[in-house]
Motif scaffolding. Structure first.
Motif, PDB file in Angstrom:
ATOM      1  N   GLY A 103      46.866  17.066   2.218  1.00  0.00           N
ATOM      2  CA  GLY A 103      48.035  17.939   2.293  1.00  0.00           C
ATOM      3  C   GLY A 103      47.712  19.417   2.375  1.00  0.00           C
ATOM      4  O   GLY A 103      48.601  20.224   2.579  1.00  0.00           O
ATOM      5  N   VAL A 104      46.434  19.793   2.212  1.00  0.00           N
ATOM      6  CA  VAL A 104      46.057  21.202   2.339  1.00  0.00           C
ATOM      7  C   VAL A 104      45.698  21.480   3.791  1.00  0.00           C
ATOM      8  O   VAL A 104      44.856  20.792   4.369  1.00  0.00           O
ATOM      9  N   PRO A 125      54.461  17.779  -1.850  1.00  0.00           N
ATOM     10  CA  PRO A 125      54.557  16.330  -1.669  1.00  0.00           C
ATOM     11  C   PRO A 125      55.974  15.826  -1.902  1.00  0.00           C
ATOM     12  O   PRO A 125      56.687  16.323  -2.774  1.00  0.00           O
ATOM     13  N   GLU A 126      56.363  14.865  -1.080  1.00  0.00           N
ATOM     14  CA  GLU A 126      57.674  14.238  -1.232  1.00  0.00           C
ATOM     15  C   GLU A 126      57.592  13.189  -2.318  1.00  0.00           C
ATOM     16  O   GLU A 126      56.607  12.478  -2.440  1.00  0.00           O
ATOM     17  N   THR A 127      58.642  13.104  -3.112  1.00  0.00           N
ATOM     18  CA  THR A 127      58.712  12.039  -4.108  1.00  0.00           C
ATOM     19  C   THR A 127      59.292  10.816  -3.416  1.00  0.00           C
ATOM     20  O   THR A 127      60.417  10.862  -2.913  1.00  0.00           O
ATOM     21  N   VAL A 128      58.506   9.763  -3.371  1.00  0.00           N
ATOM     22  CA  VAL A 128      58.931   8.538  -2.703  1.00  0.00           C
ATOM     23  C   VAL A 128      59.023   7.426  -3.737  1.00  0.00           C
ATOM     24  O   VAL A 128      58.077   7.178  -4.485  1.00  0.00           O
TER      25      VAL A 128
END
Length: 137
Positions: A103-104, A125-128
């Motif tokens: 993600g970086v 980050p998305e919380t899934v």
């Protein structure tokens, strides 16, 4: 007493790669040259600054290799025909590696007053939440 590593901890599943990254970074040969700073510029962004006095833009290369940011410097020898009475400024090469987390992303690189700035951003980050159905066997 047995050594517990990340790859053998029973609740850390799939972290074997992290252990390999730590070992690889320890062996990367990052010596003390050139000196650098890492600063957090916001909650999700960073800036790496290397002191690269004497290097021009064409002497530097920035690549991403296997989730590592690699910055290399190699000065071109332009001393042919010159006679030095003292040579205290060495034309040396370097390689600096920084392991990037998932993600970086590497943004822009800017050369300013003998300093190379490389900007990094980390995506939020998305919380899934995923529901797994249990079937009867």
């Amino acid at each position: 007493m047995t050594k517990l590593s990340l790859g053998t901890a029973p609740y850390l599943l799939g972290f074997e790669q992290l252990e390999r990254l730590l070992e690889r970074n320890a062996k990367s040969g990052n010596e003390g040259y050139p000196p650098f700073n890492i600063e957090q510029t916001s909650d999700n962004s960073y800036r790496i600054t290397l002191a690269v006095a004497g290097f021009s833009q064409r002497d530097l290369a920035i690549t991403i290799e296997d989730r590592q940011l690699v910055i290399r410097g190699r000065q071109h020898d332009e001393t042919e025909g010159r006679v030095f009475l003292h040579r205290g400024i060495a034309a040396r090469q370097f390689q600096r590696s920084f392991v990037l987390a998932d993600g970086v992303e590497v943004g822009e690189a800017v050369m300013e007053n003998g300093l190379l700035h490389v900007d990094l951003t980390r995506a939020e980050p998305e919380t899934v939440v995923q529901t797994i159905q249990i079937r009867k066997g």
